[in-house]
Write an enzyme that holds these catalytic residues in place. Structure first.
Site, mmCIF file in Angstrom:
data_model
loop_
_atom_site.group_PDB
_atom_site.id
_atom_site.type_symbol
_atom_site.label_atom_id
_atom_site.label_comp_id
_atom_site.label_asym_id
_atom_site.label_seq_id
_atom_site.Cartn_x
_atom_site.Cartn_y
_atom_site.Cartn_z
ATOM 1 N N TYR A 265 -19.446 -19.382 -3.767
ATOM 2 C CA TYR A 265 -20.244 -19.041 -4.946
ATOM 3 C C TYR A 265 -20.871 -17.653 -4.767
ATOM 4 O O TYR A 265 -21.494 -17.376 -3.747
ATOM 5 C CB TYR A 265 -21.354 -20.063 -5.169
ATOM 6 C CG TYR A 265 -20.928 -21.320 -5.889
ATOM 7 C CD1 TYR A 265 -19.635 -21.505 -6.368
ATOM 8 C CD2 TYR A 265 -21.834 -22.350 -6.094
ATOM 9 C CE1 TYR A 265 -19.264 -22.671 -7.020
ATOM 10 C CE2 TYR A 265 -21.465 -23.519 -6.753
ATOM 11 C CZ TYR A 265 -20.179 -23.667 -7.209
ATOM 12 O OH TYR A 265 -19.816 -24.824 -7.848
ATOM 13 N N THR B 78 -25.660 -25.816 -25.966
ATOM 14 C CA THR B 78 -26.933 -25.131 -26.219
ATOM 15 C C THR B 78 -27.037 -24.679 -27.664
ATOM 16 O O THR B 78 -28.112 -24.265 -28.115
ATOM 17 C CB THR B 78 -27.103 -23.907 -25.314
ATOM 18 O OG1 THR B 78 -26.102 -22.925 -25.643
ATOM 19 C CG2 THR B 78 -26.988 -24.292 -23.846
ATOM 20 N N LEU C 217 -23.605 -29.169 -19.905
ATOM 21 C CA LEU C 217 -23.793 -28.564 -21.227
ATOM 22 C C LEU C 217 -22.509 -27.915 -21.732
ATOM 23 O O LEU C 217 -22.534 -27.068 -22.624
ATOM 24 C CB LEU C 217 -24.933 -27.544 -21.183
ATOM 25 C CG LEU C 217 -26.322 -28.145 -20.977
ATOM 26 C CD1 LEU C 217 -27.371 -27.052 -20.833
ATOM 27 C CD2 LEU C 217 -26.684 -29.082 -22.121
ATOM 28 N N ALA C 218 -21.382 -28.331 -21.155
ATOM 29 C CA ALA C 218 -20.063 -27.848 -21.598
ATOM 30 C C ALA C 218 -19.995 -26.329 -21.601
ATOM 31 O O ALA C 218 -19.560 -25.709 -22.574
ATOM 32 C CB ALA C 218 -19.730 -28.411 -22.986
ATOM 33 N N GLY C 219 -20.410 -25.738 -20.493
ATOM 34 C CA GLY C 219 -20.336 -24.286 -20.382
ATOM 35 C C GLY C 219 -21.249 -23.551 -21.335
ATOM 36 O O GLY C 219 -21.044 -22.372 -21.622
ATOM 37 N N ILE D 269 -21.828 -24.622 -24.484
ATOM 38 C CA ILE D 269 -21.499 -24.971 -25.869
ATOM 39 C C ILE D 269 -22.581 -25.855 -26.470
ATOM 40 O O ILE D 269 -22.970 -25.700 -27.633
ATOM 41 C CB ILE D 269 -20.119 -25.658 -25.935
ATOM 42 C CG1 ILE D 269 -19.021 -24.657 -25.560
ATOM 43 C CG2 ILE D 269 -19.846 -26.230 -27.322
ATOM 44 C CD1 ILE D 269 -17.656 -25.272 -25.378
#
Length: 355
Positions: free
Chosen positions: A62, A222, A216-218, A220
Site C-alpha cells: 500500500y 457517497t 461504499l463501492a469505491g 459510489i
C-alpha cells in the site's frame, strides 16, 4: 441500536476481538496521488484509536510501503492494544517474479518486509491478498503455519479468492492440523452483493469472519456520482478526480448503481444523515458481517464514516435497501430455493431450520 468502536466482535472462529469498523490505511501517504500526508494520516489514526478502535488494515505494498511505515510509527507505545492486519502476494519489486504471488519465497519475503516497515516483531492478522492459481494450496498453508509457529504471525486469513478454493484450503488445514483461516476479506456493499451466493455462506459455515473492503463501492454510495457520469468523457487523471475517474473507467457507475444510490439518498434525507453513513450502516447491520473497512483522506471524512455507528435503520429502511439492491441468486441457488424443488424434497412436511 447505537454501536461504538469499542463494542468488539469476535473474528471468525478465533478468540480475537476487533472493532466493528476497521480503519483502512491505503490512504496513508500520497504516493499514489490521492492519499493523506503524514500529519493528516496521524490525525486519522489518533481519531480512530481514541474512539476505541483497534482493528487497522494495511498491505505490504500500500502506497509503496508508506502505509506500513506510517502505521508502524503511529502505533509505537500502543502496539499490543492494536490488531494490525496486513497482506501479501502483490508484487513488491516490478522485475522480480518471486516478489509477488503466493509462494513460500514471496510469503516469507513479504512478511519480513512488513515487519521491518511496521517496526514490529509480529503481525496480528496476515491475509493472502489476491488468489494465485500457480501455487499449491499445501505450500501456502504450510508457509502460513510455519510463520504462526515462529510467532511472526498470530492469525491467517484470505482475500479475493474463489469460494471453492477457500473451502478446500480450510479443509486441508483442518486435516493437517495447520493454522486455520479465521477471516475472509471481500468486496461487499449495496452495489456489490454477489458474495451472498457462495463466499459469505461458505465463510459462515467454515468459521471465517467477514471483513469488507470498499463498503461504499469505491465512493459510489457517497452520492458523488450522477447520471452525467454514465456518458463521461476521458478521465482527467488529476488531483481529487483520480479515484472518481478510476471508478468510472472500471464500469462501477451504472444505471443500477445510481438507482440504488437514489434510495440511499432518500433514506439519508429522512434520517438527517449522509448517504455514506446509510451505506455503511447497512453493512454494519448485516448479521453476516464482522467489520467493514473504512478509508478516509481527511479527518472530516473519517468523522462522517464513524457517524454510521449511530445510524439506526429500522426494518422498513433495511427492506427498501435490500429490495433495490437485490441480486439474482443464480444457479444452483435459484433452483434449490424454488417451490418445485421444495415440493420434490420436502412435500408438505414441516421441518425446522437448523439454528
Amino acid at each position: 441500536m447505537t454501536l461504538t468502536l469499542d463494542t468488539y466482535r469476535q473474528l471468525g472462529r478465533s478468540g480475537l476481538r476487533v472493532s466493528p469498523l476497521a480503519l483502512g490505511t491505503a490512504t496513508f501517504g500520497n504516493d499514489w496521488g490521492w492519499g493523506a500526508e503524514q500529519d493528516e494520516a496521524r490525525r486519522l489514526f489518533d481519531l480512530y484509536v481514541e474512539r476505541g478502535g483497534n482493528f487497522i488494515d494495511t498491505a505490504v505494498t500500500y502506497t509503496d510501503g508508506t502505509s506500513e511505515r506510517m502505521l508502524g510509527e503511529f502505533a509505537r507505545g500502543r502496539r499490543d492494544s492494536l490488531v494490525l492486519a496486513t497482506k501479501y502476494s502483490t508484487l513488491r519489486t516490478p522485475h522480480d517474479p518471486n516478489s509477488g504471488g503466493a509462494s513460500r519465497k514471496s510469503l516469507f519475503g513479504a512478511v519480513e518486509t512488513s515487519l521491518r516497515q511496521l517496526g514490529t516483531d509480529y503481525i496480528d492478522l496476515l491475509y493472502l491478498h489476491v488468489w494465485d492459481p500457480t501455487t499449491p494450496v499445501e505450500e501456502i498453508l504450510r508457509g502460513l503455519d510455519d510463520l504462526v509457529q515462529q510467532g511472526k504471525v498470530l492469525y491467517v486469513a484470505i482475500s479475493n479468492a474463489p469460494a471453492w478454493q477457500i473451502a478446500r484450503m480450510q479443509t486441508v488445514a483442518d486435516l493437517r492440523g495447520w493454522s486455520p483461516l479465521v477471516a475472509l476479506q471481500l468486496e461487499y456493499n449495496l452495489v456489490e452483493r454477489t458474495g451472498e451466493r457462495d463466499l459469505i455462506p461458505m465463510a459462515q459455515e467454515l468459521g471465517l469472519g467477514t471483513v469488507l473492503w470498499s463498503p461504499l463501492a469505491g465512493g459510489i454510495l457517497t452520492g458523488k456520482y450522477s447520471r452525467q457520469d454514465l456518458t463521461a468523457g476521458a478521465p482527467s487523471g488529476t488531483g481529487e478526480s483520480v479515484r472518481k475517474d478510476f471508478n468510472v473507467a472500471l464500469g462501477g457507475v451504472t444505471e443500477r448503481s445510481l438507482t440504488i444510490v437514489d434510495t440511499v439518498k432518500e433514506i439519508a434525507s429522512e434520517l438527517g444523515r449522509t448517504p455514506a453513513q446509510i451505506g455503511l450502516a447497512w453493512a454494519l447491520r448485516q448479521p453476516v458481517v464482522t467489520a467493514p473497512i473504512i478509508g478516509a483522506r481527511t479527518s472530516g471524512q473519517l468523522q462522517e464514516n464513524l457517524g454510521a455507528l449511530e445510524v439506526d435503520l429500522d426494518a422498513s429502511h433495511l427492506a427498501r435497501l435490500d429490495e433495490v439492491s437485490a441480486i439474482e441468486p443464480g444457479f444452483p441457488h435459484a433452483m434449490l430455493a424454488s417451490d418445485h424443488i421444495r415440493a420434490q424434497t420436502r412435500g408438505d412436511l414441516k421441518i425446522q431450520a437448523r439454528r
